[in-house]
Write a protein that holds these residues in place. Structure first.
Motif, short mmCIF file in Angstrom:
data_model
loop_
_atom_site.label_atom_id
_atom_site.label_comp_id
_atom_site.label_asym_id
_atom_site.label_seq_id
_atom_site.Cartn_x
_atom_site.Cartn_y
_atom_site.Cartn_z
N CYS A 128 0.80 -1.23 0.00
CA CYS A 128 0.00 0.00 0.00
C CYS A 128 0.84 1.28 0.00
CB CYS A 128 -0.96 0.02 1.19
SG CYS A 128 -0.16 0.22 2.79
N GLY A 129 2.01 1.25 0.59
CA GLY A 129 2.87 2.43 0.61
C GLY A 129 2.44 3.52 1.57
N THR A 130 1.71 3.17 2.64
CA THR A 130 1.20 4.18 3.57
C THR A 130 1.99 4.33 4.87
OG1 THR A 130 -0.35 2.62 4.55
CG2 THR A 130 -1.16 3.94 2.70
N CYS A 131 2.90 3.44 5.16
CA CYS A 131 3.64 3.49 6.43
C CYS A 131 4.98 4.21 6.25
CB CYS A 131 3.84 2.09 6.99
SG CYS A 131 4.76 0.97 5.91
N GLU A 172 9.84 -0.33 -2.06
CA GLU A 172 10.01 1.07 -1.64
C GLU A 172 10.29 1.96 -2.83
OE1 GLU A 172 11.86 1.56 2.64
OE2 GLU A 172 12.94 0.00 1.52
N ASN A 173 11.14 1.51 -3.73
CA ASN A 173 11.44 2.31 -4.92
C ASN A 173 10.19 2.56 -5.75
OD1 ASN A 173 14.16 2.66 -4.31
ND2 ASN A 173 14.74 0.76 -5.35
N ARG A 174 9.28 1.58 -5.81
CA ARG A 174 8.05 1.73 -6.58
C ARG A 174 7.11 2.75 -5.92
NH1 ARG A 174 6.29 -3.44 -6.85
NH2 ARG A 174 4.98 -3.24 -5.02
N TYR A 175 6.91 2.64 -4.60
CA TYR A 175 5.98 3.52 -3.91
C TYR A 175 6.56 4.90 -3.59
CZ TYR A 175 2.56 -0.18 -3.32
OH TYR A 175 1.63 -1.15 -3.56
N LEU A 176 7.86 4.99 -3.48
CA LEU A 176 8.49 6.25 -3.07
C LEU A 176 9.34 6.88 -4.17
CD1 LEU A 176 9.61 5.09 0.51
CD2 LEU A 176 7.55 6.38 -0.08
#
Length: 176
Positions: A117-120, A138-142
């Motif tokens: 989800c990339g919310t934390c 992490e690279n995908r979400y951030l």
């Protein structure tokens, strides 16, 4: 400096004369304390030449968590925690210490730590070298976020060998 201590173990055994028949106890109107025999034994570590040495202490990571917004005086409140190096995710440490890690949307829609989800999100202010490298998730979400931002569910604190201090800004998206 290693210290050696011995633990003393006690066991309480009834005294042989304390075992009286129930009929004899029924006639007595007063409670009489029974005597007990106490046996002591000493347990100490095996210090013989062929015995294995005790395990060295595990390296620890000290964590400081900065609040998302400054207080009235302009300073950020700080929560502290300690973790064994390489044993836990940043998310687990924050949950154990009841530290807020989700914004409003994340509170409702978080994935529970599976990395989907990339919310934390947290920002690593200091001690980045004590954490694992950014993962593909992490690279995908951030990808449009600063390099110091991490997903807590993907961030391993330590590597079982290092120790030191990590400073984490909780909810960096709230910081203004």
């Amino acid at each position: 400096m290693a210290s050696t201590s011995s633990a003393t173990l006690f066991s309480v055994l009834p005294h042989p004369t304390a075992a009286t028949p129930a009929s004899a106890r029924a006639h007595s109107s007063r409670h009489r304390p029974t005597r007990s025999a106490i046996r002591c034994s000493s347990a100490s570590p095996d210090l013989s030449p062929g015995a294995p040495a005790p395990a060295p202490p595990k390296p620890l990571i000290e964590l400081e968590f900065l609040a998302p917004k400054p207080g009235a005086d302009g300073s950020y409140s700080v929560d502290r925690a300690t973790a064994v190096s390489g044993d836990k995710l940043l998310r687990d440490i924050m949950l154990e210490n009841k530290l807020e890690m989700y914004a409003a949307y994340g509170k409702l829609m978080n994935c529970g730590g599976t990395g989907s989800c990339g919310t934390c999100i947290a920002e690593i202010i200091d001690g980045k070298e004590l954490l694992n490298e950014r993962t593909a998730t992490e690279n995908r979400y951030l990808k449009k976020k600063p390099e110091s931002w991490r997903l807590t569910c993907q961030t391993i604190v330590g590597n079982k060998e290092n120790s030191g201090k990590v400073v984490v800004q909780r909810l960096p998206q709230w910081k203004k």
